[in-house]
Scaffold this motif. Structure first.
Motif, short mmCIF file in Angstrom:
data_model
loop_
_atom_site.label_atom_id
_atom_site.label_comp_id
_atom_site.label_asym_id
_atom_site.label_seq_id
_atom_site.Cartn_x
_atom_site.Cartn_y
_atom_site.Cartn_z
N GLY A 49 -8.44 -0.53 16.39
CA GLY A 49 -7.69 0.70 16.62
C GLY A 49 -6.19 0.52 16.65
O GLY A 49 -5.54 0.32 15.61
N THR A 50 -5.65 0.57 17.87
CA THR A 50 -4.21 0.59 18.10
C THR A 50 -3.42 -0.40 17.23
O THR A 50 -2.45 -0.04 16.58
N ARG A 51 -3.86 -1.66 17.26
CA ARG A 51 -3.04 -2.70 16.61
C ARG A 51 -3.07 -2.58 15.10
O ARG A 51 -2.16 -3.08 14.42
N LEU A 52 -4.08 -1.93 14.56
CA LEU A 52 -4.09 -1.68 13.11
C LEU A 52 -3.06 -0.62 12.75
O LEU A 52 -2.19 -0.84 11.91
N VAL A 53 -3.15 0.54 13.39
CA VAL A 53 -2.33 1.68 12.98
C VAL A 53 -0.86 1.53 13.40
O VAL A 53 -0.02 2.28 12.93
N ALA A 68 4.31 -5.03 14.05
CA ALA A 68 5.35 -4.75 13.04
C ALA A 68 5.08 -3.38 12.43
O ALA A 68 4.55 -3.28 11.33
N PRO A 69 5.45 -2.32 13.15
CA PRO A 69 5.07 -0.97 12.71
C PRO A 69 5.82 -0.46 11.48
O PRO A 69 5.52 0.61 10.98
N THR A 70 6.77 -1.20 11.00
CA THR A 70 7.48 -0.81 9.79
C THR A 70 7.89 -2.08 9.07
O THR A 70 7.86 -3.17 9.65
N CYS A 71 8.23 -1.98 7.79
CA CYS A 71 8.44 -3.19 6.97
C CYS A 71 9.91 -3.50 6.70
O CYS A 71 10.20 -4.35 5.87
N ALA A 72 10.82 -2.79 7.34
CA ALA A 72 12.25 -3.05 7.14
C ALA A 72 12.67 -2.92 5.67
O ALA A 72 13.51 -3.67 5.19
N MET A 73 12.06 -1.99 4.97
CA MET A 73 12.46 -1.73 3.58
C MET A 73 13.58 -0.71 3.58
O MET A 73 13.67 0.13 4.45
N ALA A 109 2.99 -1.64 6.23
CA ALA A 109 2.85 -2.23 7.56
C ALA A 109 1.37 -2.27 7.97
O ALA A 109 0.88 -3.28 8.49
N VAL A 110 0.66 -1.18 7.72
CA VAL A 110 -0.75 -1.12 8.11
C VAL A 110 -1.60 -2.03 7.21
O VAL A 110 -2.46 -2.77 7.70
N ALA A 139 0.87 -1.18 0.00
CA ALA A 139 0.00 0.00 0.00
C ALA A 139 0.90 1.23 0.00
O ALA A 139 2.06 1.15 0.39
N GLY A 140 0.37 2.33 -0.45
CA GLY A 140 1.11 3.58 -0.42
C GLY A 140 1.47 4.12 -1.80
O GLY A 140 1.82 5.28 -1.94
#
Lengths: 318, 318
Positions: B304-308, B313-318, B136-137, B50-51
């Motif tokens: 809520g929280t766990r989605l955003v 895994a709040p980032t994808c290590a790209m 991530a989201v 996404a993005g």
């Protein structure tokens, strides 16, 4: 340039509640909204407040323009009477809170908003968004700065979080004790120290590492920091000092066993007479890695992912 | 309204590398920059892209205005020649990538940027920021939608992440299979379905829960969703059906043992003749909680929280 209103950065129910409360009269009741957390993340003993300054900036721009009002009306989110009220909206209450950089603990209100139910309701989501993220980053930063002792920490996390979060994270990191950021917009908006020299791609685009180092020194001077781990670190350090002389400002190591490599590079730099050349290390550092590096000959840290994602606690449960 | 350029939402070293590469001529070398992840988060078998649409929006606005150029010049980040080059900057390369909503796996490039070293370098940080967060989201959303089976999931996470991340998260959640969002700006910018009725504070500001329910139904109609867990759930459900009649659209439960409560509320609603009244549950839901709720009589989820924050895994290590 982007057109937006912080008044639209909100949950729809703030507006539907306002609409109903204006109809039944409760919108004018005096209220106190308190923002606090019920618990700190596992293993933490304190949080650090950040974001209040951004809240003040956002409140200055908190109004709905014609497009916003048309959207609320077209989607039938609020009634015509509420649209009229919103056109005249002005926050008449008061906001009290902790200073940025202060510690916070569970159940103590970081921010208290006093006003009518109608006006407080409209601010709620925005204030929570700003505080939950900025406090998470400042809290992580503070723990990292403690683990780093007197060595400066620099924010390099921009690419590992939303592009606007990156700007907020830089600011919150400095509130938490960081000394600078790689993020240019944050440096520009908030007058922060900006840092950064070159990445691996810069070495790769040149015909040799030597060419890349010569180019960087020609552009940025001998006080720059050369990235020495694209190919062979020992070779790179040798080349770096050959090219820049012992006045070379610094080298950066971005991979491998950072403690062992820092020691080896320090020995090599000293042997080459570059005794004042600094060593910066980066690469997925977190508060535990920083603590483990305390005895390594490192001069500064660049911290990324774990800073901007709150070091395991990306939000503060406020 | 805020003044910003996505060209400044970047790491400083992109500009210092550009500066040095323009001086030595390598800025004109043809390059391919590939964005990929080396590994998925622990326990995951796929990510969701996404993005990309946000990247296209950002690239349209990717230019430096006079203030930005003055900042780069005043801070001595780049030379006068580079300022002149930046004034004429236009990305002449090409960008290829996965479609939004497609799965991605380690080591396969989600985005490939072809162009000169100079122009690719300038885009790097911004593209990484957008992809790392939005993917991530979307990846978290996709797992939640799978766990929720045919029940719609709605994004209610705005307050638990940076206010701009919230807008991006809503969009990415819908890319990942969510059906709507509480975030108004996301609904406005991206034409998403907006959802939301009332919170506990709305019940609290009224003299009684009954008054609050009457007010909400007067404003929003009988098809609204009443929040029934401010005081006593059984009492609230009884009151809700008394006030709205069996045509009541829905009730929301936001605390407690959601599986047990949903069953009890379903039985009560059915006994009161409100057989078509829907049950929405919210409260720190994640993919595991959704999976555990599969046999409960729930009609939709607010997450809520766990989605955003990317569900761990709040980032994808790209």
């Amino acid at each position: 340039m982007v057109d937006y209103s912080p008044a639209m950065m909100t949950d729809m129910y703030e507006y539907t509640m306002l609409d109903a409360a204006l109809k039944d009269g409760t919108a004018n009741r005096k209220c106190v909204f308190e923002i606090f957390t019920r618990h700190l993340p596992e293993g933490r003993r304190y949080g650090v407040v950040a974001g209040t300054g951004r809240i003040l900036d956002a409140l200055e721009r908190f109004h709905l323009d014609d497009d916003d009002l048309r959207f609320l009306s077209d989607r039938k989110i609020v009634s015509a009477e509420t649209i009229a009220w919103l056109e005249r909206f002005h926050f008449s209450g008061s906001i009290k809170g902790y200073r940025e950089g202060e510690m916070f603990f569970p159940n103590s209100p970081v921010l208290q908003v006093e006003g009518t139910f109608g006006e407080c309701t409209l601010l709620e989501t925005l204030l929570l968004s700003i505080l939950n993220y900025d406090c998470a980053v400042a809290s992580a930063a503070s723990r990292m700065v403690t683990a780093a002792k007197d060595r400066p920490c620099m924010d390099m996390g921009g690419r590992r979080t939303n592009e606007w979060s990156a700007v907020a994270a830089s600011r919150a990191a400095v509130v938490g004790g960081f000394q600078g950021t790689a993020n240019l917009l944050a440096a520009q908006l908030y007058g922060l120290k900006a840092i950064g020299t070159a990445a691996h791609c810069f070495t790769l685009v040149h015909d040799s590492e030597r060419d890349a180092f010569i180019s960087q020194i020609n552009a940025l001077g001998k006080n720059t920091t050369l990235l020495v781990d694209t190919y062979n670190i020992e070779e790179a350090v040798k080349t770096a000092v050959e090219v820049a002389g012992p006045e070379l400002g610094g080298v950066r190591i971005d991979s491998g066993d950072l403690a062992a490599l820092a020691q080896r590079v320090r020995n090599q730099l000293d042997a080459l007479g570059a005794t004042n050349t600094k060593i910066t290390v980066t690469n997925d550092l977190d508060e535990y890695a920083l603590a483990a590096l305390q005895t390594a000959p490192v001069d500064s840290y660049g911290v990324g992912t774990r800073l901007v994602t709150g070091s395991g606690a990306p939000t503060c449960a406020m």
